[in-house]
Design a protein around this motif. Structure first.
Motif, short mmCIF file in Angstrom:
data_model
loop_
_atom_site.label_atom_id
_atom_site.label_comp_id
_atom_site.label_asym_id
_atom_site.label_seq_id
_atom_site.Cartn_x
_atom_site.Cartn_y
_atom_site.Cartn_z
N ASP A 167 -39.48 -43.61 20.81
CA ASP A 167 -39.35 -43.18 19.41
C ASP A 167 -38.28 -43.99 18.68
O ASP A 167 -38.46 -44.39 17.52
CB ASP A 167 -39.01 -41.69 19.34
CG ASP A 167 -40.17 -40.80 19.75
OD1 ASP A 167 -41.30 -41.31 19.83
OD2 ASP A 167 -39.94 -39.61 19.99
N VAL A 168 -37.14 -44.21 19.36
CA VAL A 168 -36.06 -44.98 18.74
C VAL A 168 -36.51 -46.41 18.45
O VAL A 168 -36.31 -46.94 17.36
CB VAL A 168 -34.81 -44.98 19.64
CG1 VAL A 168 -33.72 -45.86 19.03
CG2 VAL A 168 -34.29 -43.56 19.84
N ASN A 224 -29.96 -39.91 26.69
CA ASN A 224 -28.94 -39.72 25.67
C ASN A 224 -28.70 -41.03 24.94
O ASN A 224 -28.47 -42.07 25.57
CB ASN A 224 -27.63 -39.24 26.31
CG ASN A 224 -27.73 -37.81 26.81
OD1 ASN A 224 -28.37 -36.97 26.19
ND2 ASN A 224 -27.12 -37.54 27.94
N TRP A 225 -28.75 -40.96 23.61
CA TRP A 225 -28.59 -42.15 22.78
C TRP A 225 -27.43 -41.96 21.81
O TRP A 225 -27.15 -40.83 21.36
CB TRP A 225 -29.86 -42.45 21.98
CG TRP A 225 -30.98 -42.96 22.84
CD1 TRP A 225 -31.82 -42.22 23.63
CD2 TRP A 225 -31.36 -44.32 23.03
NE1 TRP A 225 -32.70 -43.04 24.29
CE2 TRP A 225 -32.44 -44.33 23.94
CE3 TRP A 225 -30.90 -45.53 22.52
CZ2 TRP A 225 -33.07 -45.51 24.33
CZ3 TRP A 225 -31.53 -46.70 22.91
CH2 TRP A 225 -32.59 -46.68 23.81
N ASN A 226 -26.78 -43.05 21.49
CA ASN A 226 -25.70 -43.06 20.52
C ASN A 226 -26.03 -44.10 19.45
O ASN A 226 -26.25 -45.27 19.77
CB ASN A 226 -24.37 -43.41 21.21
CG ASN A 226 -23.21 -43.37 20.24
OD1 ASN A 226 -22.71 -42.32 19.91
ND2 ASN A 226 -22.78 -44.54 19.79
N LEU A 254 -29.69 -45.07 29.58
CA LEU A 254 -31.10 -45.04 29.98
C LEU A 254 -31.38 -44.12 31.17
O LEU A 254 -32.46 -44.22 31.77
CB LEU A 254 -31.63 -46.45 30.28
CG LEU A 254 -31.64 -47.43 29.11
CD1 LEU A 254 -32.23 -48.77 29.54
CD2 LEU A 254 -32.40 -46.88 27.92
N VAL A 255 -30.46 -43.24 31.53
CA VAL A 255 -30.76 -42.25 32.57
C VAL A 255 -31.84 -41.31 32.01
O VAL A 255 -31.67 -40.71 30.96
CB VAL A 255 -29.51 -41.46 32.97
CG1 VAL A 255 -29.87 -40.32 33.92
CG2 VAL A 255 -28.48 -42.37 33.62
N GLN A 269 -25.45 -38.74 17.90
CA GLN A 269 -25.69 -38.61 19.33
C GLN A 269 -26.75 -37.56 19.59
O GLN A 269 -26.79 -36.52 18.93
CB GLN A 269 -24.40 -38.22 20.07
CG GLN A 269 -23.31 -39.27 20.01
CD GLN A 269 -22.04 -38.80 20.68
OE1 GLN A 269 -21.58 -37.68 20.45
NE2 GLN A 269 -21.45 -39.64 21.51
N GLY A 270 -27.61 -37.83 20.57
CA GLY A 270 -28.63 -36.86 20.94
C GLY A 270 -29.51 -37.37 22.05
O GLY A 270 -29.47 -38.54 22.43
#
Length: 402
Positions: A133-134, A151-153, A178-179, A126-127
């Motif tokens: 980039d992802v 924030n991505w998981n 996607l906020v 998580q970050g």
């Protein structure tokens, strides 16, 4: 307890007497640096089936400090890793491991669920990451349509069964609300940085073979299947509304379903931009086929909402062919797929057109360069090819011209 080179510890786990228990969870790791390890083992001198008899057990921890850890099948390269990885005879446990991935700080948790061949080890990363980039990292050509940080998981699931691993590969799921990220695409896909939309990207990373299948779900309004082969784009199918993306993945791009709103010009621009950005294993000049069957409650032409419409689209090497059925516009349009100058004209064959459609071509078209995907910008005629038109009927206010 001891201290030593982390790669040697991982090699011991994968090849030593504990490999039966640890290799399924640690076999895919490549590491550098030094680390500390605590290890406790209980080894009964006599085997007994009595419930109170001591059983074989192993409990240990590896303490990382600024190490690098690479999960090769998932293409995750973690740097400056800090924290503890705990393990026992059933697998691993990771709590709040800290690291950097894609030059951003991330937290990692993980555990093993199940025993033996039925076990699965999951790692959860998580970050706050840049969406582009992802997507670039996993070779998704959708990166050109996103801007911002969210924030991505990222979750990896590794089956312990060797046969299942060969059959299904490693499961990779990427989630975000996607906020903080803007999506630069036509409605119904567009969003601002402040709004929240659920996004999921899922695939199984094969241990053998060259085909990679991505499943995409977006805000319950779109689902897609993207197929890559040998790192090159093969096909994209998209389903809108309740329509599922087509699983018959022929080469090319296919759109199906219902949209609340559709801007014909913006969708043509977006599809062409996406197509032009795709790598191809064949000729550089190869053009992928495109097909669509779309119903929309609001067809947008320039600045005007023309109401419900049905769009059917296919293509050949020269034209993108669209059949439109709407209260203000009915007929077919053949639009050049290449920008080759005046020698290839758009061919328009209309049964009926209303003044409202023609009004979309006006001086406000200059604003289209600034707000490309906004619905309040007119069509810029300077960007259009020459038009060869045959029109059966034109309605201009109270006049009907045939």
């Amino acid at each position: 307890s001891g201290r030593g080179a982390l790669p040697e510890m991982i090699q011991f786990a994968n090849t030593g007497p504990l490999k039966r228990f640890l290799k399924p969870a640690l076999g895919a790791l490549e590491t550098t640096g030094r680390a500390d390890m605590d290890l406790a083992m209980t080894i009964p001198l006599k085997w007994s089936k009595e419930p109170d008899a001591p059983q074989f057990s192993v409990n240990g921890s590896v303490f990382l400090k600024d190490n690098t850890v690479r999960v090769d099948p998932a293409d995750i390269n973690l740097k400056q890793v800090r924290g503890a990885v705990n393990f026992d005879r059933y697998g691993i446990r990771v709590n709040n491991l800290k690291a950097r991935w894609l030059d951003q700080p991330v937290r990692i948790n993980g555990k093993t669920i199940g025993k033996g061949g039925k076990g699965i080890t999951t790692l959860n990363l998580q970050g706050s990451l840049r969406a582009s980039d992802v997507l670039v990292h996993y070779k998704s050509p959708l990166d050109q349509f996103v801007r911002g940080t969210s924030n991505w998981n990222v979750e990896l699931s590794v089956p312990h069964s060797a046969s299942k691993l060969r059959r299904t590969g490693i499961s990779l799921t990427v989630d975000s609300d996607l906020v903080g990220t803007a999506l630069l695409a036509p409605a119904p896909l567009s969003k601002s940085t402040a709004s929240s939309r659920s996004f999921r990207l899922k695939t199984n990373l094969p241990t053998k073979g060259t085909r990679l299948l991505w499943n995409v779900d977006y805000a319950k309004s779109m689902n897609a299947i993207v197929l890559l082969d040998k790192g090159s784009f093969k096909s994209l199918s998209m389903g809108f509304g309740t329509t599922k993306a087509a699983t018959q993945l022929d080469e090319g791009i296919r759109l199906d379903g219902s949209m609340r709103q559709a801007s014909l010009g913006n969708w043509i621009d977006t599809i062409n931009q996406y197509r032009n950005s795709l790598p191809s294993a064949g000729s550089r000049n190869k053009i992928l086929p495109i097909s669509a069957n779309i119903n929309t409650a609001s067809l947008i032409a320039g600045t005007d909402n023309l109401g419900p419409a049905r769009l059917r689209i296919n293509s050949d090497d020269t034209y993108l062919n669209a059949v439109i059925n709407n209260d203000f516009l009915r007929g077919n349009i053949r639009y050049p797929r290449r920008n080759n100058g005046p020698e290839i004209a758009a061919k328009v064959r209309l049964n009926y057109i209303d003044k409202r459609v023609l009004a979309a071509f006006n001086e406000k078209g200059k604003a289209a360069d600034i707000k490309r995907f906004a619905n309040d910008t007119a069509i810029d005629p300077r960007k259009l090819p020459p038009i060869e038109a045959r029109i059966s009927e034109v309605k201009w206010d109270s006049l009907r011209l045939r």
